[in-house]
Design a protein around this motif. Sequence first.
Motif, mmCIF file in Angstrom:
data_model
loop_
_atom_site.group_PDB
_atom_site.id
_atom_site.type_symbol
_atom_site.label_atom_id
_atom_site.label_comp_id
_atom_site.label_asym_id
_atom_site.label_seq_id
_atom_site.Cartn_x
_atom_site.Cartn_y
_atom_site.Cartn_z
ATOM 1 N N GLU A 98 0.824 -1.211 0.000
ATOM 2 C CA GLU A 98 0.000 0.000 0.000
ATOM 3 C C GLU A 98 0.854 1.255 0.000
ATOM 4 O O GLU A 98 1.874 1.342 0.669
ATOM 5 C CB GLU A 98 -0.894 0.021 1.240
ATOM 6 N N PHE A 136 -3.531 0.665 -3.447
ATOM 7 C CA PHE A 136 -3.132 -0.724 -3.232
ATOM 8 C C PHE A 136 -2.672 -1.347 -4.547
ATOM 9 O O PHE A 136 -3.301 -1.166 -5.587
ATOM 10 C CB PHE A 136 -4.286 -1.539 -2.658
ATOM 11 N N SER A 154 -3.848 -8.195 1.081
ATOM 12 C CA SER A 154 -3.005 -7.291 1.864
ATOM 13 C C SER A 154 -2.768 -7.810 3.278
ATOM 14 O O SER A 154 -3.246 -8.876 3.667
ATOM 15 C CB SER A 154 -3.657 -5.907 1.933
#
Length: 408
Positions: free
Chosen positions: A232, A312, A366
């Motif tokens: 990110e 992202f 993530s």
Amino acid sequence: MSCCPKSTAESCCPTPTDSSCCPKPTDSSESCCPKPTDSSESCCPKPTDSSCCPKPTDSDIASGVKDYYGKVLKSKDDLLTPACKTPVTSIPKNVRDVMSQIHDEVVSKYYGCGICVPPCLTNMNVVDLGSGSGRDCYVLSKLVGQQGSVIGVDITDEQLSVANKYVDYHTKKFGFDKPNVRFLKGFIEDLQKVGIEDNSIDIIISNCVVNLCEDKRKVMNEIYRILKYGGEMYFSDVYCDRQLPESVQKHQLLWNECVSGALFWEDLNKFAIDLGFEVPRIYSAHTFEISKPELKEVVGDARFISVIYRLFKLDKSKRESGNKQVTYKGGMEGCEDNLKLDYKLNFPTGTPVSIDDVTWNIIHQSRLNDFFDSKKAPCCAAVDKVEVENPFVVVEREGFTKAAGSCC
């Protein structure tokens, strides 16, 4: 037109006369800003803002920024616009607690907008672009822990000197056996040159710095290159409601103040999506105004906004389709009761929330994944589809107040 016009900072040669220290070129092909003669060298400094000279080159802009943040500014009180005084978001208690442990000199020499620290940092490898005196880096150092790492990149010698001065101080303050933070001198447009490898970084932060670079597309390219899949970019910056004309971009003082280098918000979204990032998500935003008459005259009716965006980078080959119902399990430091993904999407602990496949893939790929349970969303569940949003419209619609005063 004079070759040495009056600037916002008074010079000793504001209005040349016929016998001024800025002699009129004798050849019509010469520049309107000729090299001063020996006798005029000291009284006719190079203009620092709008003039009849051509737009500065990258090195001119970088040199002006370096001088401003390294030599001109002594504290954030010396800033002339609210661009770098904008409180872009509230600060979680765990972050405030760490900030109270940062050395006073590091804090006093820091000129960013608020603080850019995302949640879920334990054991992460983090880069801070434009790290300045190192305040955010030291906060991150504590939050990532001994097994994490933080790299600060900056081009200003004076700022780097302050940052490096307190590495040992903070290592001891945080109870670490060895430093987990280091500071590198370099341009954020060329992170390869400072040795940051492809797909090696979990999180990148930047605090009101990208707008100081002329080639913002190159900066975004470098950000995408060094991030891991699932990584990110969490950053605050200043944006404009239009593409600023060259006459405004020439203004070095406003460039230094994070104003005349502001991207049109649509361009940020285009750059990011073209590179392969997911749709930029607005975490928080606040408008601000240029109040000084002489600077307001330069920008005209252009509007500016400070935004924290989340970008992202995902592996397209690992995408999953279909809406999901997810439940945040809690357990994340600073987000025990609620996890905020963007300005409108929150995950209260223990409460099922239906989301679209775009948001699900961000969570699933993530560092956030371990904090969620998931299952297929009910067929009747209403979900918000992720799309590009105009931050100025968001601020007006949501009733976010205009920022005023210092950020810290």
